[in-house]
Write a protein that holds these residues in place. Sequence first.
Motif, mmCIF file in Angstrom:
data_model
loop_
_atom_site.group_PDB
_atom_site.id
_atom_site.type_symbol
_atom_site.label_atom_id
_atom_site.label_comp_id
_atom_site.label_asym_id
_atom_site.label_seq_id
_atom_site.Cartn_x
_atom_site.Cartn_y
_atom_site.Cartn_z
ATOM 1 N N ARG A 182 0.809 -1.220 0.000
ATOM 2 C CA ARG A 182 0.000 0.000 0.000
ATOM 3 C C ARG A 182 0.841 1.267 0.000
ATOM 4 N NH1 ARG A 182 -5.153 0.119 2.046
ATOM 5 N NH2 ARG A 182 -4.934 2.362 1.618
ATOM 6 N N GLN A 183 2.022 1.209 0.623
ATOM 7 C CA GLN A 183 2.803 2.432 0.791
ATOM 8 C C GLN A 183 3.169 3.058 -0.551
ATOM 9 O OE1 GLN A 183 6.713 2.053 2.577
ATOM 10 N NE2 GLN A 183 6.647 4.141 3.398
ATOM 11 N N TRP A 184 3.627 2.255 -1.494
ATOM 12 C CA TRP A 184 4.020 2.826 -2.786
ATOM 13 C C TRP A 184 2.809 3.393 -3.520
ATOM 14 C CZ3 TRP A 184 2.332 1.583 -7.639
ATOM 15 C CH2 TRP A 184 1.682 0.350 -7.815
ATOM 16 N N ARG A 185 1.655 2.727 -3.403
ATOM 17 C CA ARG A 185 0.447 3.210 -4.069
ATOM 18 C C ARG A 185 -0.010 4.540 -3.486
ATOM 19 N NH1 ARG A 185 -1.849 -1.090 -6.985
ATOM 20 N NH2 ARG A 185 -1.041 -3.134 -6.342
ATOM 21 N N ASP A 186 -0.014 4.609 -2.160
ATOM 22 C CA ASP A 186 -0.508 5.817 -1.502
ATOM 23 C C ASP A 186 0.394 7.019 -1.779
ATOM 24 O OD1 ASP A 186 -2.590 4.320 -0.497
ATOM 25 O OD2 ASP A 186 -1.723 4.085 1.508
ATOM 26 N N THR A 187 1.706 6.797 -1.732
ATOM 27 C CA THR A 187 2.630 7.915 -1.965
ATOM 28 C C THR A 187 2.579 8.368 -3.422
ATOM 29 O OG1 THR A 187 4.419 6.277 -2.222
ATOM 30 C CG2 THR A 187 4.196 7.343 -0.071
ATOM 31 N N ALA B 65 -0.050 8.088 -5.457
ATOM 32 C CA ALA B 65 -1.335 8.764 -5.644
ATOM 33 C C ALA B 65 -1.305 10.179 -5.079
ATOM 34 C CB ALA B 65 -2.450 7.955 -4.987
ATOM 35 N N ALA B 66 -0.589 10.359 -3.971
ATOM 36 C CA ALA B 66 -0.505 11.683 -3.353
ATOM 37 C C ALA B 66 0.214 12.674 -4.267
ATOM 38 C CB ALA B 66 0.204 11.586 -2.006
ATOM 39 N N VAL B 67 1.263 12.228 -4.938
ATOM 40 C CA VAL B 67 1.989 13.118 -5.852
ATOM 41 C C VAL B 67 1.133 13.442 -7.069
ATOM 42 C CG1 VAL B 67 4.033 13.382 -7.306
ATOM 43 C CG2 VAL B 67 4.230 12.306 -5.059
ATOM 44 N N LEU B 68 0.445 12.439 -7.614
ATOM 45 C CA LEU B 68 -0.421 12.682 -8.769
ATOM 46 C C LEU B 68 -1.566 13.638 -8.438
ATOM 47 C CD1 LEU B 68 -0.614 9.087 -10.283
ATOM 48 C CD2 LEU B 68 0.404 11.102 -11.365
ATOM 49 N N ALA B 69 -1.951 13.664 -7.156
ATOM 50 C CA ALA B 69 -3.042 14.546 -6.733
ATOM 51 C C ALA B 69 -2.550 15.907 -6.258
ATOM 52 C CB ALA B 69 -3.836 13.874 -5.612
ATOM 53 N N ALA B 70 -1.243 16.157 -6.350
ATOM 54 C CA ALA B 70 -0.686 17.431 -5.901
ATOM 55 C C ALA B 70 -1.218 18.580 -6.760
ATOM 56 C CB ALA B 70 0.839 17.389 -5.980
ATOM 57 N N PRO B 71 -1.276 19.797 -6.202
ATOM 58 C CA PRO B 71 -1.671 20.945 -7.016
ATOM 59 C C PRO B 71 -0.781 21.032 -8.250
ATOM 60 C CG PRO B 71 -1.564 21.538 -4.700
ATOM 61 C CD PRO B 71 -0.971 20.175 -4.802
ATOM 62 N N GLY B 72 -1.375 21.087 -9.416
ATOM 63 C CA GLY B 72 -0.642 20.947 -10.674
ATOM 64 C C GLY B 72 0.169 22.161 -11.067
ATOM 65 N N PRO B 73 0.788 22.039 -12.241
ATOM 66 C CA PRO B 73 0.774 20.869 -13.128
ATOM 67 C C PRO B 73 1.630 19.722 -12.571
ATOM 68 C CG PRO B 73 1.367 22.895 -14.317
ATOM 69 C CD PRO B 73 1.488 23.182 -12.862
ATOM 70 N N VAL B 74 1.231 18.485 -12.898
ATOM 71 C CA VAL B 74 1.976 17.294 -12.512
ATOM 72 C C VAL B 74 2.481 16.627 -13.777
ATOM 73 C CG1 VAL B 74 1.862 15.014 -11.445
ATOM 74 C CG2 VAL B 74 0.700 16.948 -10.378
ATOM 75 N N LEU B 75 3.769 16.308 -13.799
ATOM 76 C CA LEU B 75 4.408 15.707 -14.960
ATOM 77 C C LEU B 75 4.613 14.214 -14.744
ATOM 78 C CD1 LEU B 75 6.015 16.022 -17.680
ATOM 79 C CD2 LEU B 75 8.054 16.387 -16.251
ATOM 80 N N VAL B 76 4.225 13.394 -15.734
ATOM 81 C CA VAL B 76 4.563 11.972 -15.751
ATOM 82 C C VAL B 76 5.713 11.826 -16.734
ATOM 83 C CG1 VAL B 76 3.781 9.632 -16.226
ATOM 84 C CG2 VAL B 76 2.221 11.275 -15.181
ATOM 85 N N LEU B 77 6.880 11.505 -16.216
ATOM 86 C CA LEU B 77 8.119 11.482 -16.981
ATOM 87 C C LEU B 77 8.367 10.084 -17.538
ATOM 88 C CD1 LEU B 77 10.698 13.099 -17.737
ATOM 89 C CD2 LEU B 77 11.644 12.431 -15.519
ATOM 90 N N GLY B 78 8.633 9.995 -18.846
ATOM 91 C CA GLY B 78 8.814 8.687 -19.464
ATOM 92 C C GLY B 78 7.527 7.898 -19.426
ATOM 93 N N VAL C 219 12.431 12.609 2.354
ATOM 94 C CA VAL C 219 12.666 11.498 1.436
ATOM 95 C C VAL C 219 12.315 10.164 2.098
ATOM 96 C CG1 VAL C 219 14.397 10.243 0.092
ATOM 97 C CG2 VAL C 219 14.419 12.754 0.146
ATOM 98 N N THR C 220 11.489 9.378 1.412
ATOM 99 C CA THR C 220 11.080 8.056 1.878
ATOM 100 C C THR C 220 11.394 7.036 0.797
ATOM 101 O OG1 THR C 220 9.267 8.953 3.204
ATOM 102 C CG2 THR C 220 9.117 6.628 2.592
ATOM 103 N N THR C 221 11.936 5.880 1.196
ATOM 104 C CA THR C 221 12.185 4.798 0.249
ATOM 105 C C THR C 221 11.471 3.543 0.729
ATOM 106 O OG1 THR C 221 14.196 4.042 1.381
ATOM 107 C CG2 THR C 221 14.468 5.715 -0.331
ATOM 108 N N GLY C 222 11.205 2.622 -0.204
ATOM 109 C CA GLY C 222 10.543 1.382 0.168
ATOM 110 C C GLY C 222 10.469 0.420 -1.007
ATOM 111 N N VAL C 223 9.842 -0.715 -0.766
ATOM 112 C CA VAL C 223 9.723 -1.768 -1.779
ATOM 113 C C VAL C 223 8.459 -1.560 -2.595
ATOM 114 C CG1 VAL C 223 9.369 -4.244 -2.136
ATOM 115 C CG2 VAL C 223 11.006 -3.442 -0.402
#
Length: 299
Positions: free
Chosen positions: A98-103, A105-118, A221-225
């Motif tokens: 869940r951690q990777w999904r939640d983090t 999703a939080a960035v994608l929901a940030a006040p824009g514009p949001v860039l998806v790179l590659g 900064v947070t890292t995880g699997v």
Amino acid sequence: MLGAMPSSSSPRPDWWSALACPRCRSPLSDEGVELRCRGCATAFDCARGVPFLVDASSRDRGHLATADGKVMVSGYRRPSRLVAALRSVISSEFSPGRQWRDTRAAVLAAPGPVLVLGSGCSQEAGAIHLDLDDFPGVAVVGDAHHLPFGDGTLGGVVADVVGEHLFDAAGAIAEVHRVLRPGGAFWFSVPFLFPWHGHPADYRRWSCQGLAAEFSAFTDVTTGVRSGPCSALVNVLTEFAWVATGCRFPRGYTLVKGLATALLFPLKFGDLLLRHAPEAHRLAATLFVCGRKPAAGSA
């Protein structure tokens, strides 16, 4: 800083004003079929509403012409719904946490514009999709080493297993830092224990410690699997099955790896048991890292 001025005959999206020359970072003038830099006067094509803000001599763009690059381009240009449906189950990819999904999703929901790179053919509602060519869904053709956006113009950046394909990953990360506004967020996933894959090139791998060091200019900064040890096991075994044939890519790759994956993919579900293991990162297939650009005035 002013961005590209929209053409009266061609309405542009709200984020268009964030675009800037990838060479000198100056604002762009919108001339309809092309964008022209107000600083260095370089002209960039704009075909079907997609600006091509990348130098033709781009190293990474040049890799699109390699054997691995051609396979990637073909997959993006002519995606198969059947193959996509099969890969949703019969594949080595499995990320139950869940951690990777939640983090993410939080960035994608940030006040824009949001860039998806590659971005490839991925579709994230409301985001700007950037890649090396105008694949379906791509809104801007650009190079991660020279992002075509002004300083501090973006609210978030997401890059899913992209960093290994960048010749100068540290330079691209510095570009992400530049284009994010203070407090802006990022989310990257990267391979760790994962076979070489040229889409279109492949340069490196990261550990959690390596990610923390690579993104040290950011805060929180947070890292995880993301994908765990069992996913890594399926990846390595199926890749070995093809390597053992002695063939040169792409000969036999899809057939042999596909058959091996069909046989071994159930092993990946073992990650349901290992997703909470504190040392799973030691053998993880992919990892993630997220954080923020320090707020203005912070130490």
